[in-house]
Design a protein around this motif. Structure first.
Motif, PDB file in Angstrom:
ATOM      1  N   GLY A  20      -1.399   3.762   6.195  1.00  0.00           N
ATOM      2  CA  GLY A  20      -0.019   3.672   6.689  1.00  0.00           C
ATOM      3  C   GLY A  20       0.998   3.505   5.567  1.00  0.00           C
ATOM      4  N   ILE A  21       1.830   2.457   5.655  1.00  0.00           N
ATOM      5  CA  ILE A  21       2.897   2.226   4.687  1.00  0.00           C
ATOM      6  C   ILE A  21       2.355   2.007   3.285  1.00  0.00           C
ATOM      7  CG2 ILE A  21       2.945  -0.259   5.084  1.00  0.00           C
ATOM      8  CD1 ILE A  21       5.970   2.035   4.317  1.00  0.00           C
ATOM      9  N   LEU A  22       1.093   1.581   3.171  1.00  0.00           N
ATOM     10  CA  LEU A  22       0.492   1.330   1.861  1.00  0.00           C
ATOM     11  C   LEU A  22       0.059   2.606   1.162  1.00  0.00           C
ATOM     12  CD1 LEU A  22      -1.820  -1.742   2.602  1.00  0.00           C
ATOM     13  CD2 LEU A  22       0.550  -1.745   1.823  1.00  0.00           C
ATOM     14  N   ALA A  23      -0.028   3.704   1.878  1.00  0.00           N
ATOM     15  CA  ALA A  23      -0.548   4.946   1.311  1.00  0.00           C
ATOM     16  C   ALA A  23       0.397   5.488   0.233  1.00  0.00           C
ATOM     17  CB  ALA A  23      -0.730   5.990   2.404  1.00  0.00           C
ATOM     18  N   PRO A  24      -0.156   5.989  -0.878  1.00  0.00           N
ATOM     19  CA  PRO A  24       0.696   6.579  -1.918  1.00  0.00           C
ATOM     20  C   PRO A  24       1.401   7.829  -1.410  1.00  0.00           C
ATOM     21  CG  PRO A  24      -1.625   6.972  -2.390  1.00  0.00           C
ATOM     22  CD  PRO A  24      -1.580   6.012  -1.244  1.00  0.00           C
ATOM     23  N   LYS A  25       2.674   7.944  -1.729  1.00  0.00           N
ATOM     24  CA  LYS A  25       3.455   9.113  -1.329  1.00  0.00           C
ATOM     25  C   LYS A  25       3.348  10.240  -2.332  1.00  0.00           C
ATOM     26  CE  LYS A  25       6.710   6.597   1.575  1.00  0.00           C
ATOM     27  NZ  LYS A  25       5.885   5.369   1.616  1.00  0.00           N
TER      28      LYS A  25
END
Length: 401
Positions: A364-369
């Motif tokens: 989720g939000i922790l995933a690298p963009k």
């Protein structure tokens, strides 16, 4: 490499008969023994540059007292003094400590031939030259990983012959420690820095005479006689890094940690590893740990990069465990600005796209963009990850989006 000049200069400094020593390696690979004046510090023995993994290297002044305390505490923890194999760059604290501990122990260190880089063959050949019954060496995780990747019987034999392999310089993956245990290698994880005369916490517990505590902001403090006198060329302003309290000298690290009820220290990551993305605080060390749980990832580096949308975006430089056959060693982007769209065709880039999509589903939000995949992380000469170089490449890839 002829280390006799270094041993002679260090011995003179330890006996108060010579100036402080700074070791370096010339372009031809030869050892260079330099001498430095240390104003205000009469008992300086060595000046060791920090690794520079997060900024300009600092010249750390190590004294007779700090080095003697470190050597004595190390011998107590290892239950004896013995012969050391030097397999790390001699100019960094882990390397110079091999020489200093040998001087205190009265043993002759053996130097691995690293003219062709660190290889299992060269390490094995050097280890076979050791003659003492009690034997030690210091390695970084990358080196141990290479030694345990399909090791020869000879390599396994010399590794098992060491009474202890000190492992430091970077966090050791649990999988690597498990592989070492399964192979019968006696590994001790160490935590410390040039400012603490190298490793002063073994397997989570401080050495004799070393104190560890956690500040309110979670930062790790190291105290005791092993702490350096300070920096030669960068005076400590207002005691922000070194200070004394109740007769104990302390060093304020840049790492976050916790201490459990048994007194075991756990290093949680660097204080500057906190990424604030979209108003949420994310630990880069935690994200790195999550990424490295994948069997397809050998190692990962996570950093925050400037982002117009998020303030900071989570970005990852990933070393693939088994890069697809025929792919180039140069880094390949998994996507463009975190969109998840492939940046190229085939090879490392496509392989990383699958991982990136999986991480977006699971983290989720922790995933690298933004993800940059390569066959290995960028490393400094001392075996530590080159954080600045990888962060710069991630920043260039993300383009502030």
């Amino acid at each position: 490499m002829d280390i006799d000049p270094a041993l002679k200069a260090l011995a003179a400094a330890l006996h108060g008969e010579g100036p402080a020593v700074e070791l370096s390696v010339g372009e031809d690979g030869a050892l260079v023994v330099g001498h430095l004046e240390t104003p205000g510090c009469d008992d300086a023995v060595a000046v060791v540059r920090t690794s520079g993994s997060t900024g300009a290297p600092k010249a750390t002044v190590l004294t007779v007292e700090s080095l003697a305390a470190s050597s004595m505490a190390t011998a107590l923890a290892l239950k004896g003094e013995g012969q050391w194999l030097l397999a790390l760059p001699v100019q960094y604290v882990a390397g110079i400590q091999v020489l200093v501990r040998s001087l205190f122990a009265g043993t002759r260190p053996w130097v691995m031939d690293m003219s062709g880089g660190f290889t299992p063959v060269a390490f094995t050949a050097a280890a076979q030259e050791l003659t003492d019954k009690i034997r030690f060496t210091s390695l970084v995780p990358t080196q141990l990983q290479r030694l345990l990747d399909a090791p020869s019987p000879e390599t396994l034999a010399v590794l098992r012959r060491f009474n202890a392999v000190l492992l430091g310089g970077a966090p050791a993956p649990a999988s690597l420690l498990a592989a070492a245990r399964d192979a019968g290698v006696r590994v001790i994880t160490t935590y410390g820095s040039a400012e603490s005369c190298g490793g002063c916490v073994y397997d989570g517990f401080p050495l004799e005479g070393v104190s560890v505590r956690i500040e309110e902001d979670g930062r790790i403090l190291l105290g005791g006689d092993t702490i350096a006198a300070g920096y030669l060329e960068a005076p400590d302003e207002a005691g922000s890094t070194f200070f004394e309290e109740d007769g104990v000298r302390w060093y304020r690290t840049s790492d976050l940690g916790s201490i459990d009820d048994e007194g075991r220290l756990t290093v949680l990551g660097r204080a500057d590893d906190v990424i604030i993305t979209g108003g949420i605080k994310v630990s880069a060390a935690h994200v790195q740990e999550e990424l490295e749980k994948s069997d397809a990832v050998a190692a990962a580096f996570v950093a925050g990069v400037p982002s117009a949308e998020w303030g900071q975006a989570v970005a990852a430089y990933v070393a693939l465990a088994t890069p697809p056959e025929g792919t180039a060693a140069s880094p390949q982007p998994a996507g463009t600005g975190g969109t998840g769209e492939p940046a190229g065709t085939g090879g490392t880039g496509d392989h990383a796209v699958v991982l990136e999509q999986e991480w977006h589903r699971t983290l989720g939000i922790l995933a690298p963009k933004t993800v940059l995949a390569a066959s290995s992380l960028l490393m400094l000469p001392n075996g530590k990850p080159d954080r600045l170089a990888m962060a710069a490449e991630l920043n260039a890839l993300h383009q502030g989006k």
